[in-house]
Design a protein around this motif. Sequence first.
Motif, PDB file in Angstrom:
ATOM      1  N   GLN A  24      11.718  58.338  15.063  1.00 45.91           N
ATOM      2  CA  GLN A  24      12.502  59.324  14.313  1.00 45.91           C
ATOM      3  C   GLN A  24      13.819  59.670  15.013  1.00 45.91           C
ATOM      4  OE1 GLN A  24       9.310  59.617  15.244  1.00 45.91           O
ATOM      5  NE2 GLN A  24       8.174  59.621  13.307  1.00 45.91           N
ATOM      6  N   LEU A  25      13.839  59.579  16.329  1.00 49.90           N
ATOM      7  CA  LEU A  25      15.061  59.872  17.075  1.00 49.90           C
ATOM      8  C   LEU A  25      16.204  58.959  16.640  1.00 49.90           C
ATOM      9  CD1 LEU A  25      16.550  61.374  19.368  1.00 49.90           C
ATOM     10  CD2 LEU A  25      15.790  59.537  20.887  1.00 49.90           C
ATOM     11  N   PHE A  26      15.897  57.740  16.282  1.00 51.51           N
ATOM     12  CA  PHE A  26      16.945  56.771  15.961  1.00 51.51           C
ATOM     13  C   PHE A  26      17.550  57.011  14.578  1.00 51.51           C
ATOM     14  CE2 PHE A  26      14.381  55.297  19.364  1.00 51.51           C
ATOM     15  CZ  PHE A  26      15.351  54.963  20.304  1.00 51.51           C
ATOM     16  N   ILE A  27      16.765  57.611  13.678  1.00 51.24           N
ATOM     17  CA  ILE A  27      17.331  58.080  12.404  1.00 51.24           C
ATOM     18  C   ILE A  27      18.327  59.196  12.712  1.00 51.24           C
ATOM     19  CG2 ILE A  27      16.821  59.391  10.300  1.00 51.24           C
ATOM     20  CD1 ILE A  27      15.957  56.628   9.835  1.00 51.24           C
ATOM     21  N   PHE A  28      17.941  60.096  13.603  1.00 52.26           N
ATOM     22  CA  PHE A  28      18.812  61.196  14.013  1.00 52.26           C
ATOM     23  C   PHE A  28      20.085  60.663  14.675  1.00 52.26           C
ATOM     24  CE2 PHE A  28      20.133  64.251  17.307  1.00 52.26           C
ATOM     25  CZ  PHE A  28      20.424  65.352  16.502  1.00 52.26           C
ATOM     26  N   ILE A  29      19.956  59.723  15.587  1.00 56.17           N
ATOM     27  CA  ILE A  29      21.115  59.165  16.301  1.00 56.17           C
ATOM     28  C   ILE A  29      22.101  58.524  15.331  1.00 56.17           C
ATOM     29  CG2 ILE A  29      21.853  57.315  17.880  1.00 56.17           C
ATOM     30  CD1 ILE A  29      19.312  57.937  19.537  1.00 56.17           C
ATOM     31  N   ILE A  30      21.609  57.671  14.442  1.00 57.11           N
ATOM     32  CA  ILE A  30      22.521  56.970  13.538  1.00 57.11           C
ATOM     33  C   ILE A  30      23.168  57.941  12.554  1.00 57.11           C
ATOM     34  CG2 ILE A  30      20.940  56.200  11.706  1.00 57.11           C
ATOM     35  CD1 ILE A  30      22.357  53.367  12.130  1.00 57.11           C
ATOM     36  N   THR A  31      22.436  58.995  12.171  1.00 60.80           N
ATOM     37  CA  THR A  31      22.995  60.007  11.271  1.00 60.80           C
ATOM     38  C   THR A  31      24.078  60.814  11.971  1.00 60.80           C
ATOM     39  OG1 THR A  31      20.896  60.136  10.092  1.00 60.80           O
ATOM     40  CG2 THR A  31      22.431  61.979   9.787  1.00 60.80           C
ATOM     41  N   ILE A  32      23.819  61.244  13.189  1.00 62.02           N
ATOM     42  CA  ILE A  32      24.810  62.024  13.957  1.00 62.02           C
ATOM     43  C   ILE A  32      26.064  61.197  14.211  1.00 62.02           C
ATOM     44  CG2 ILE A  32      25.282  63.078  16.228  1.00 62.02           C
ATOM     45  CD1 ILE A  32      23.646  64.831  14.277  1.00 62.02           C
ATOM     46  N   LEU A  33      25.904  59.932  14.590  1.00 64.21           N
ATOM     47  CA  LEU A  33      27.079  59.077  14.812  1.00 64.21           C
ATOM     48  C   LEU A  33      27.873  58.908  13.519  1.00 64.21           C
ATOM     49  CD1 LEU A  33      25.561  56.364  17.186  1.00 64.21           C
ATOM     50  CD2 LEU A  33      27.183  58.182  17.797  1.00 64.21           C
ATOM     51  N   SER A  34      27.190  58.777  12.402  1.00 65.37           N
ATOM     52  CA  SER A  34      27.859  58.654  11.102  1.00 65.37           C
ATOM     53  C   SER A  34      28.703  59.898  10.814  1.00 65.37           C
ATOM     54  CB  SER A  34      26.818  58.466   9.988  1.00 65.37           C
ATOM     55  OG  SER A  34      26.057  57.312  10.189  1.00 65.37           O
ATOM     56  N   PRO A  37      26.198  46.849  15.224  1.00 60.72           N
ATOM     57  CA  PRO A  37      25.284  47.835  15.821  1.00 60.72           C
ATOM     58  C   PRO A  37      24.281  48.400  14.810  1.00 60.72           C
ATOM     59  CG  PRO A  37      27.534  48.317  16.443  1.00 60.72           C
ATOM     60  CD  PRO A  37      27.593  47.260  15.380  1.00 60.72           C
ATOM     61  N   ALA A  38      24.720  48.585  13.567  1.00 61.39           N
ATOM     62  CA  ALA A  38      23.802  49.096  12.546  1.00 61.39           C
ATOM     63  C   ALA A  38      22.662  48.108  12.326  1.00 61.39           C
ATOM     64  CB  ALA A  38      24.562  49.356  11.244  1.00 61.39           C
ATOM     65  N   LEU A  39      22.986  46.837  12.246  1.00 63.82           N
ATOM     66  CA  LEU A  39      21.954  45.812  12.068  1.00 63.82           C
ATOM     67  C   LEU A  39      21.041  45.741  13.287  1.00 63.82           C
ATOM     68  CD1 LEU A  39      20.779  43.519  10.338  1.00 63.82           C
ATOM     69  CD2 LEU A  39      22.342  41.987  11.525  1.00 63.82           C
ATOM     70  N   LEU A  47      24.609  53.962   5.510  1.00 60.52           N
ATOM     71  CA  LEU A  47      25.434  55.170   5.654  1.00 60.52           C
ATOM     72  C   LEU A  47      26.333  55.063   6.883  1.00 60.52           C
ATOM     73  CD1 LEU A  47      26.117  58.134   4.811  1.00 60.52           C
ATOM     74  CD2 LEU A  47      24.317  58.832   6.432  1.00 60.52           C
ATOM     75  N   TYR A  48      25.774  54.597   7.990  1.00 63.30           N
ATOM     76  CA  TYR A  48      26.555  54.420   9.219  1.00 63.30           C
ATOM     77  C   TYR A  48      27.730  53.460   8.975  1.00 63.30           C
ATOM     78  CZ  TYR A  48      27.862  52.816  13.853  1.00 63.30           C
ATOM     79  OH  TYR A  48      28.590  52.469  14.962  1.00 63.30           O
ATOM     80  N   ILE A  49      27.459  52.343   8.319  1.00 59.33           N
ATOM     81  CA  ILE A  49      28.514  51.367   8.032  1.00 59.33           C
ATOM     82  C   ILE A  49      29.580  51.986   7.127  1.00 59.33           C
ATOM     83  CG2 ILE A  49      29.023  49.136   6.948  1.00 59.33           C
ATOM     84  CD1 ILE A  49      26.108  48.318   7.778  1.00 59.33           C
ATOM     85  N   ALA A  50      29.156  52.711   6.105  1.00 60.46           N
ATOM     86  CA  ALA A  50      30.100  53.348   5.173  1.00 60.46           C
ATOM     87  C   ALA A  50      30.966  54.389   5.883  1.00 60.46           C
ATOM     88  CB  ALA A  50      29.344  53.985   4.007  1.00 60.46           C
ATOM     89  N   CYS A  51      30.358  55.198   6.737  1.00 54.63           N
ATOM     90  CA  CYS A  51      31.137  56.200   7.480  1.00 54.63           C
ATOM     91  C   CYS A  51      32.120  55.525   8.428  1.00 54.63           C
ATOM     92  CB  CYS A  51      30.204  57.148   8.239  1.00 54.63           C
ATOM     93  SG  CYS A  51      29.320  58.289   7.161  1.00 54.63           S
ATOM     94  N   GLY A  52      31.717  54.413   9.010  1.00 53.98           N
ATOM     95  CA  GLY A  52      32.633  53.643   9.861  1.00 53.98           C
ATOM     96  C   GLY A  52      33.822  53.136   9.066  1.00 53.98           C
ATOM     97  N   ALA A  53      33.572  52.659   7.855  1.00 58.17           N
ATOM     98  CA  ALA A  53      34.663  52.169   7.003  1.00 58.17           C
ATOM     99  C   ALA A  53      35.605  53.303   6.606  1.00 58.17           C
ATOM    100  CB  ALA A  53      34.090  51.488   5.759  1.00 58.17           C
TER     101      ALA A  53
END
Length: 179
Positions: free
Chosen positions: A157-167, A89-91, A111-117
């Motif tokens: 910019q919303l998608f930076i916010f989305i991936i950060t919040i999910l992380s 999903p990150a890719l 960051l998203y991948i790292a938080c998932g790990a």
Amino acid sequence: MFLLDVFDQTIKKLKAQSANALTLTNLTLGGFAIIEGINGNLNLSLLLIFIAAFIDRLDGMVARKFNIESELGKQLDSMSDIISFGVAPALLLYQGILFEFGAPGAFFTVLYIACGAVRLSRFNISETIGYFTGLPITAAGCLATLSYLVIPYYPPQLFIFIITILSILMISPFKIKKI
């Protein structure tokens, strides 16, 4: 009598490996989602991630139904989940929109991948029964994947916010009741 015993043992072995086979199917679908994302087939990547989520749900149900939960299965499931619901999903989001931000887009993708790990590692060492701590990576991956569908309708910019919040939600301490 001998053939009946052999047949019975074979059935037991197949049952014992059924959940792991589903888990490896999840991983395979995630791997192909990554490859298709790299090749620019983002819609196919999205579909493969959602099929992986369905298979991920099945593997847990099969393991519980046949009472074949194991440490190996738990670790294998986490390794598969980081591929299917972390990297894929990150890719997808990176290829779909985040690349427009250059280095910051790459940073938030990683960051998203790292938080998932971290979330999966914490899950593997915890003894939580009846609840999850933080947003499960499968849910985060499905939400990230779903967000890809609305890229044409919202500012980048919303998608930076989305991936950060999910992380952040994946590594947060809040508890979610298991279904």
